[in-house]
Write a protein that holds these residues in place. Structure first.
Motif, short mmCIF file in Angstrom:
data_model
loop_
_atom_site.label_atom_id
_atom_site.label_comp_id
_atom_site.label_asym_id
_atom_site.label_seq_id
_atom_site.Cartn_x
_atom_site.Cartn_y
_atom_site.Cartn_z
N PRO A 10 0.83 -1.20 0.00
CA PRO A 10 0.00 0.00 0.00
C PRO A 10 0.87 1.25 0.00
CG PRO A 10 -0.01 -1.02 2.18
CD PRO A 10 0.78 -1.93 1.29
N VAL A 11 0.64 2.13 -0.98
CA VAL A 11 1.44 3.34 -1.10
C VAL A 11 0.53 4.56 -1.25
CG1 VAL A 11 3.35 2.10 -2.18
CG2 VAL A 11 1.68 3.26 -3.62
N ILE A 12 1.03 5.69 -0.79
CA ILE A 12 0.41 6.98 -1.05
C ILE A 12 1.48 7.87 -1.66
CG2 ILE A 12 -0.70 9.02 -0.07
CD1 ILE A 12 -1.77 7.25 2.17
N ILE A 13 1.15 8.49 -2.78
CA ILE A 13 2.08 9.36 -3.48
C ILE A 13 1.69 10.80 -3.19
CG2 ILE A 13 2.95 10.09 -5.74
CD1 ILE A 13 2.49 7.21 -6.70
N LEU A 26 1.96 7.24 -13.77
CA LEU A 26 1.64 6.27 -14.83
C LEU A 26 2.16 4.88 -14.49
CD1 LEU A 26 2.43 8.45 -17.98
CD2 LEU A 26 0.17 7.60 -17.32
N PHE A 27 3.34 4.83 -13.90
CA PHE A 27 3.94 3.55 -13.49
C PHE A 27 3.25 2.97 -12.26
CE2 PHE A 27 7.04 1.47 -10.66
CZ PHE A 27 7.48 0.43 -11.46
N ALA A 28 3.03 3.80 -11.26
CA ALA A 28 2.54 3.30 -9.96
C ALA A 28 1.18 2.65 -10.07
CB ALA A 28 2.51 4.45 -8.95
N VAL A 36 -2.02 1.75 -4.91
CA VAL A 36 -2.03 3.20 -4.71
C VAL A 36 -3.33 3.57 -3.98
CG1 VAL A 36 -1.89 5.46 -5.81
CG2 VAL A 36 -0.65 3.52 -6.79
N ARG A 37 -3.16 3.92 -2.71
CA ARG A 37 -4.33 4.20 -1.86
C ARG A 37 -4.84 5.62 -2.03
NH1 ARG A 37 -5.10 0.17 2.14
NH2 ARG A 37 -6.98 1.40 2.48
N ALA A 38 -3.97 6.55 -2.41
CA ALA A 38 -4.36 7.95 -2.57
C ALA A 38 -3.21 8.70 -3.21
CB ALA A 38 -4.71 8.58 -1.22
N PRO A 122 -4.99 -1.81 6.23
CA PRO A 122 -4.74 -3.01 7.04
C PRO A 122 -3.26 -3.34 7.19
CG PRO A 122 -5.60 -3.61 4.88
CD PRO A 122 -5.70 -2.12 4.98
N ARG A 123 -2.43 -2.80 6.30
CA ARG A 123 -0.98 -2.98 6.38
C ARG A 123 -0.31 -1.62 6.44
NH1 ARG A 123 1.37 -5.76 1.52
NH2 ARG A 123 3.23 -5.56 2.81
N PRO A 124 0.83 -1.51 7.09
CA PRO A 124 1.53 -0.22 7.11
C PRO A 124 1.79 0.31 5.70
CG PRO A 124 2.48 -1.69 8.74
CD PRO A 124 1.50 -2.51 7.94
N VAL A 125 1.62 1.59 5.55
CA VAL A 125 1.69 2.27 4.26
C VAL A 125 3.10 2.78 4.00
CG1 VAL A 125 0.87 4.31 3.00
CG2 VAL A 125 -0.75 2.93 4.34
#
Length: 323
Positions: A10-13, A26-28, A36-38, A122-125
């Motif tokens: 889980p990532v936030i950019i 575009l890649f993510a 990509v959560r947000a 649910p998992r660390p971001v």
């Protein structure tokens, strides 16, 4: 996908889209190992409203799912806004004349969205800031409880050697040095993807030309953005293209392509020619300053010192061109 993760990360950019932020997005959103959560937006390469527009446009071209996008800080904590339109074009996206997006941002601010998505995961971001760090600093100071659910922060910023905004300062850190200093006190593992590797990851001219000739709008956009990122060092009339910020996302998806060292880092906040410099201590032993009592507390950061260029270029192209 990284061998460390069997489930998508889980990532936030947090971005200031921006030609190379667009290449990162575009890649993510297409990489199967990233969730990509947000996406949160901050002033930097252009004004924050332009960043929101560009971010929504890129997600539309990418065919991304329902990724929430939020408007964030419109200026640094102390400094005035100092854009990089001379690099990214007046619209921040290479002045390609792209149509206005039909997507809309969410009705909460970036800090609120960051808090919500981090605590709900649910998992660390993993946070991937590819912009001035104003939103992240505001988050850490306003909602310190989020730290417990952040796995790592991989930020594009800083430099060990040479800067670009000044002889010693990289743009993202220079744009808001106080925010960068706050980031370093986050209390979570941090990777600095700085100019030392950022400037090396170049997509060959033939690949840029192939993307620009594609009938697929997503790929054509990527090719046009890469052409705008041409470092103009080869003399080839067909431009190469720097992946820039996209390399930081590659480093999350495939960390084995990056060589790092855990080193003390601090941000120079004093007025003058060193303001915004990331001072990276690579000395093998203490020097006279420390011997004579000039000891400072410095954050330990995984500083990127080398990158497997071919590996990251191949990864980015494979993900972007995959079905």
């Amino acid at each position: 996908m990284s061998e460390r993760h069997q489930q998508p990360v889980p990532v936030i950019i947090d971005c200031d889209t921006g030609v190379d932020d667009a290449l990162a997005l575009l890649f993510a959103v297409r990489h199967p190992g990233l969730d990509v959560r947000a996406v949160t937006c901050v002033a930097g390469n252009t004004d924050v409203d332009g960043v929101v527009r560009n971010t929504l446009t890129v997600l539309e071209h990418a065919g991304a799912g329902d990724v929430p996008v939020a408007r964030g800080a419109e200026r640094p904590l102390i400094e005035p806004v100092r854009t990089a339109r001379h690099v990214h074009g007046q619209d921040g996206m290479g002045d390609l004349g792209l149509p206005a997006p039909t997507r809309r941002p969410v009705d909460v601010d970036a800090v609120t969205l960051l808090r919500r998505e981090i605590l709900a995961s649910p998992r660390p971001v993993t946070l991937i800031p590819t912009a001035p760090l104003t939103n992240i600093a505001l988050l850490l100071r306003t909602h310190p409880e989020v730290v417990g659910n952040i796995e790592r922060i991989v930020f594009m910023g800083g430099a060990v050697a040479t800067g670009n905004a000044t002889p010693v300062a990289e743009f993202n850190v220079w744009h808001d040095p106080e925010a960068a200093a706050v980031l370093l006190t986050a209390g979570v593992p941090i990777t600095m993807y700085g100019l030392d590797v950022f400037q090396r990851v170049l997509v060959p001219a033939a690949d840029v030309a192939r993307l620009r000739a594609s009938a697929e709008p997503r790929l054509r956009l990527a090719g046009d953005l890469l052409a705008h990122r041409d470092p103009a060092t080869s003399g080839d009339p067909t431009p190469t293209g720097g992946l820039g910020d996209a390399g930081a996302v590659c480093a999350v998806a495939d960390p084995a392509g990056l060589t790092t060292a855990l080193l003390p880092v601090e941000v120079s906040l004093a007025p003058g020619p060193t303001r915004g410099q990331t001072v990276v201590d690579r000395r093998p032993r203490p020097g006279e300053a420390e011997i004579h009592g000039a000891v400072r507390e410095q954050a330990l950061v995984d500083v990127a010192l080398d990158v497997d260029v071919d590996r990251y270029v191949k990864l980015w192209l494979t993900v972007l061109e995959g079905e």
